[in-house]
Design a protein around this motif. Sequence first.
Motif, PDB file in Angstrom:
ATOM      1  N   GLU A  57       0.821  -1.205   0.000  1.00 53.58           N
ATOM      2  CA  GLU A  57       0.000   0.000   0.000  1.00 53.58           C
ATOM      3  C   GLU A  57       0.857   1.259   0.000  1.00 53.58           C
ATOM      4  N   THR A  58       0.276   2.336  -0.509  1.00 52.29           N
ATOM      5  CA  THR A  58       0.867   3.666  -0.440  1.00 52.29           C
ATOM      6  C   THR A  58      -0.089   4.545   0.347  1.00 52.29           C
ATOM      7  N   THR A  59       0.411   5.160   1.409  1.00 43.20           N
ATOM      8  CA  THR A  59      -0.470   5.939   2.276  1.00 43.20           C
ATOM      9  C   THR A  59       0.274   7.160   2.797  1.00 43.20           C
ATOM     10  N   THR A  60      -0.496   8.152   3.241  1.00 46.94           N
ATOM     11  CA  THR A  60       0.057   9.377   3.820  1.00 46.94           C
ATOM     12  C   THR A  60      -0.294   9.417   5.300  1.00 46.94           C
ATOM     13  N   LEU A  61       0.734   9.567   6.143  1.00 41.31           N
ATOM     14  CA  LEU A  61       0.565   9.577   7.595  1.00 41.31           C
ATOM     15  C   LEU A  61       0.646  11.013   8.104  1.00 41.31           C
ATOM     16  N   PRO A  62      -0.333  11.463   8.918  1.00 40.21           N
ATOM     17  CA  PRO A  62      -0.243  12.796   9.523  1.00 40.21           C
ATOM     18  C   PRO A  62       0.735  12.773  10.698  1.00 40.21           C
ATOM     19  N   ILE A  63       1.642  13.739  10.759  1.00 43.76           N
ATOM     20  CA  ILE A  63       2.686  13.791  11.785  1.00 43.76           C
ATOM     21  C   ILE A  63       2.546  15.082  12.589  1.00 43.76           C
ATOM     22  N   ALA A  64       2.519  14.934  13.919  1.00 39.95           N
ATOM     23  CA  ALA A  64       2.505  16.090  14.822  1.00 39.95           C
ATOM     24  C   ALA A  64       3.904  16.272  15.414  1.00 39.95           C
ATOM     25  N   LEU A  65       4.443  17.518  15.364  1.00 39.51           N
ATOM     26  CA  LEU A  65       5.717  17.872  15.988  1.00 39.51           C
ATOM     27  C   LEU A  65       5.391  18.690  17.234  1.00 39.51           C
ATOM     28  N   GLN A  66       5.604  18.095  18.399  1.00 44.87           N
ATOM     29  CA  GLN A  66       5.238  18.719  19.665  1.00 44.87           C
ATOM     30  C   GLN A  66       6.492  19.176  20.411  1.00 44.87           C
ATOM     31  N   ASN A  67       6.431  20.387  20.996  1.00 41.09           N
ATOM     32  CA  ASN A  67       7.563  20.983  21.703  1.00 41.09           C
ATOM     33  C   ASN A  67       7.255  21.002  23.216  1.00 41.09           C
ATOM     34  N   GLN A  68       7.931  20.146  23.969  1.00 43.40           N
ATOM     35  CA  GLN A  68       7.803  20.082  25.429  1.00 43.40           C
ATOM     36  C   GLN A  68       9.204  20.319  26.031  1.00 43.40           C
ATOM     37  N   PRO A  69       9.519  21.578  26.412  1.00 43.50           N
ATOM     38  CA  PRO A  69      10.888  21.894  26.845  1.00 43.50           C
ATOM     39  C   PRO A  69      11.255  21.235  28.171  1.00 43.50           C
ATOM     40  N   ASP A  70      12.553  20.969  28.329  1.00 39.96           N
ATOM     41  CA  ASP A  70      13.124  20.457  29.586  1.00 39.96           C
ATOM     42  C   ASP A  70      13.769  21.651  30.286  1.00 39.96           C
ATOM     43  N   GLN A  71      13.261  22.085  31.483  1.00 34.10           N
ATOM     44  CA  GLN A  71      13.595  23.387  32.050  1.00 34.10           C
ATOM     45  C   GLN A  71      14.073  23.283  33.491  1.00 34.10           C
ATOM     46  N   SER A  72      15.110  24.081  33.841  1.00 34.42           N
ATOM     47  CA  SER A  72      15.552  24.281  35.223  1.00 34.42           C
ATOM     48  C   SER A  72      15.987  25.736  35.394  1.00 34.42           C
ATOM     49  N   ILE A  73      15.795  26.331  36.633  1.00 34.36           N
ATOM     50  CA  ILE A  73      16.009  27.760  36.850  1.00 34.36           C
ATOM     51  C   ILE A  73      16.904  27.973  38.084  1.00 34.36           C
ATOM     52  N   GLU A  74      17.842  28.939  38.002  1.00 31.75           N
ATOM     53  CA  GLU A  74      18.639  29.389  39.146  1.00 31.75           C
ATOM     54  C   GLU A  74      18.636  30.912  39.148  1.00 31.75           C
ATOM     55  N   LEU A  75      18.221  31.520  40.295  1.00 31.54           N
ATOM     56  CA  LEU A  75      18.052  32.974  40.361  1.00 31.54           C
ATOM     57  C   LEU A  75      18.942  33.538  41.463  1.00 31.54           C
ATOM     58  N   THR A  76      19.759  34.548  41.140  1.00 27.73           N
ATOM     59  CA  THR A  76      20.594  35.265  42.117  1.00 27.73           C
ATOM     60  C   THR A  76      20.500  36.752  41.846  1.00 27.73           C
ATOM     61  N   GLY A  77      19.419  37.366  42.193  1.00 26.10           N
ATOM     62  CA  GLY A  77      19.305  38.806  42.030  1.00 26.10           C
ATOM     63  C   GLY A  77      18.075  39.213  41.274  1.00 26.10           C
ATOM     64  N   ASP A  78      17.909  40.557  41.205  1.00 31.82           N
ATOM     65  CA  ASP A  78      16.752  41.141  40.516  1.00 31.82           C
ATOM     66  C   ASP A  78      17.094  41.299  39.038  1.00 31.82           C
ATOM     67  N   VAL A  79      16.340  40.596  38.192  1.00 30.94           N
ATOM     68  CA  VAL A  79      16.641  40.641  36.754  1.00 30.94           C
ATOM     69  C   VAL A  79      15.463  41.200  35.971  1.00 30.94           C
ATOM     70  N   ARG A  80      14.691  42.057  36.574  1.00 34.39           N
ATOM     71  CA  ARG A  80      13.540  42.613  35.858  1.00 34.39           C
ATOM     72  C   ARG A  80      13.951  43.416  34.629  1.00 34.39           C
ATOM     73  N   ASP A  81      15.184  43.978  34.733  1.00 29.23           N
ATOM     74  CA  ASP A  81      15.633  44.803  33.601  1.00 29.23           C
ATOM     75  C   ASP A  81      15.836  43.974  32.335  1.00 29.23           C
ATOM     76  N   LEU A  82      15.970  42.675  32.478  1.00 27.94           N
ATOM     77  CA  LEU A  82      16.170  41.812  31.295  1.00 27.94           C
ATOM     78  C   LEU A  82      14.933  41.753  30.395  1.00 27.94           C
ATOM     79  N   GLN A  83      13.774  42.004  30.981  1.00 26.63           N
ATOM     80  CA  GLN A  83      12.533  41.891  30.203  1.00 26.63           C
ATOM     81  C   GLN A  83      12.507  42.837  29.014  1.00 26.63           C
TER      82      GLN A  83
END
Length: 569
Positions: A57-83
């Motif tokens: 058989e010849t067939t077309t398969l629908p493919i979903a590309l899903q983005n689920q990030p792997d995340q970790s955070i370290e904070l040392t100070g006020d970084v509001r100015d980065l926004q």
Amino acid sequence: MQNRLTAEFGKVAIITVMLLVGAAAWTVPAAAYGYDDVSEPVVTPTIEADNTLEPGETTTLPIALQNQPDQSIELTGDVRDLQSVIQTQGIRLGSAGGTTVEFHAGEAPIEIKTGRRNVGDIRPRGKQMTSVTVEVDEDAAPGTYQVPVTMNYTYVDNVDAWVNDQGDTVVTAVDDYAIDRETVTVEKTITVEIEETAQLSIQEATGNGLYEQANGRIEVTVQNSGTEAARDATLNMVGTEYVQPRTNGVGLGTLQPGETATASFQAAVADADTPGQYATDFQLSYKDENGRARQSDVETGRVKIGNGPAYELSARSEALYVGSTGAVAVEVTNTGDRTATNARAKIASTGPFSPVSNSVSLGDLAPGESTTATYRLEVADQALPETYSVPVTVVHQDSYGNRVADDDESVDVAVGPETDFTVTDVAETEAGSTTTLTYTIRNTGGGTFTDAVARINTNSPFETDDDTAYVGTLEPNETTTVSFTVSTDGAATPKSYTLDMSVKYDNQFGETVVTDVQSAPVTVAESSGGFTVGAITGFAGGAGALVALLPLALMFGIAYRTDLLSRIR
């Protein structure tokens, strides 16, 4: 603060903020502030449909590309100015940008029919859809296979920003920043399963009696070339442009893997004007091991379609004249490759012709064989003596007794001038007399007068009890004499008169034909004033009647004398 930044900016590979405070006009101690967010995009391809494939058989398969990030955070100070840097530069933290995807067969028994595709940006916790078309090998073994997927995308790896620090007060304006991006290539897989299934293959297909417009037979041998038994199998013929099934649904029972079976179908051919090999399609319906109704792919065989009967026609006119009934003999020759079974030839009613019979049986006409069909035709009085084109159709029966009509062909039918005659002399008589008028007539038509009689029609000043004369057979251009006894009124004016004469005869088909009326001239002279013996004899029927007429003659003489004396006075 940590949750707000994570929700707003998504995935960031590494963000490092160093707040360096220096002196513009003077030097003050510098204070450093740091913020690290390790959050790589993780893009995973999945099939959003049934991943089960079948061999072939010849067939077309629908493919979903899903983005689920792997995340970790370290904070040392006020970084509001980065926004301000992130918002000003339009950075979407954690996004997989400019994503492309490419599929590979790997160890799977398939062929990838889709090239590299660009799917654009994939946001954090978002997805993009694409598809891949695969062709499964005919002999693919059942099993589970991993199909490699190569993805390429770009994401923000690092953002650095610097601000001035004056004592305990942080100046919110950003003096400088740096943005680092990284492009990565990621290898993943999708899983497909090739299941056991029955599969149809055509081993041989043959045709018998197949030609244009005819019904013939197709016999096909098929094989279950799959890996599963086909239970309650039924083979169907699928119609094509040139071949259509007339019977269908041939049961094959259970067809084990590798087993063959033969089925036969009645089929009709249409629009296959040129002999050759033509496609015929078949499909197998069956139940799998779980009792589910299944169908195989449509498979194609090829059968030979040949020439049928073909015909060459010629015509010969027989006593076919304007205003009469004649015949045309049409010779039919089968110039085709097959016998024309129970053939008939039909002539059309066209032009000046009205067929007395329009269909003639030819019987079975083998290739190269000829036969003649004769049709009686009535020709209209208004017809012209010329050659006419007349359509003739030959029909026969195919091997199933169905009527097959050949394309109309035309034959040339010649019509001669109207059958006619002429009167070639002038008869004479006297006023008051009874005379035998004799005429010579000539057959000026193209046909023979058979069992012919000539007839006159009289009117004043003529009378007759003898208006018919037997002619018999008169060939074209032949002459004969005919006689009629006619009485002329005594008061008839001496001059030339005409009698109406026609000829009635039988043509060679036994049809009675009456010609057009012709003029028979007769000249009337003045009476001679007396009676001749011949005249009296002719009038009274012989010498025996003369004695009986003497008193009448005496009275006529007295009357004549009295009239003469009155004129003298």
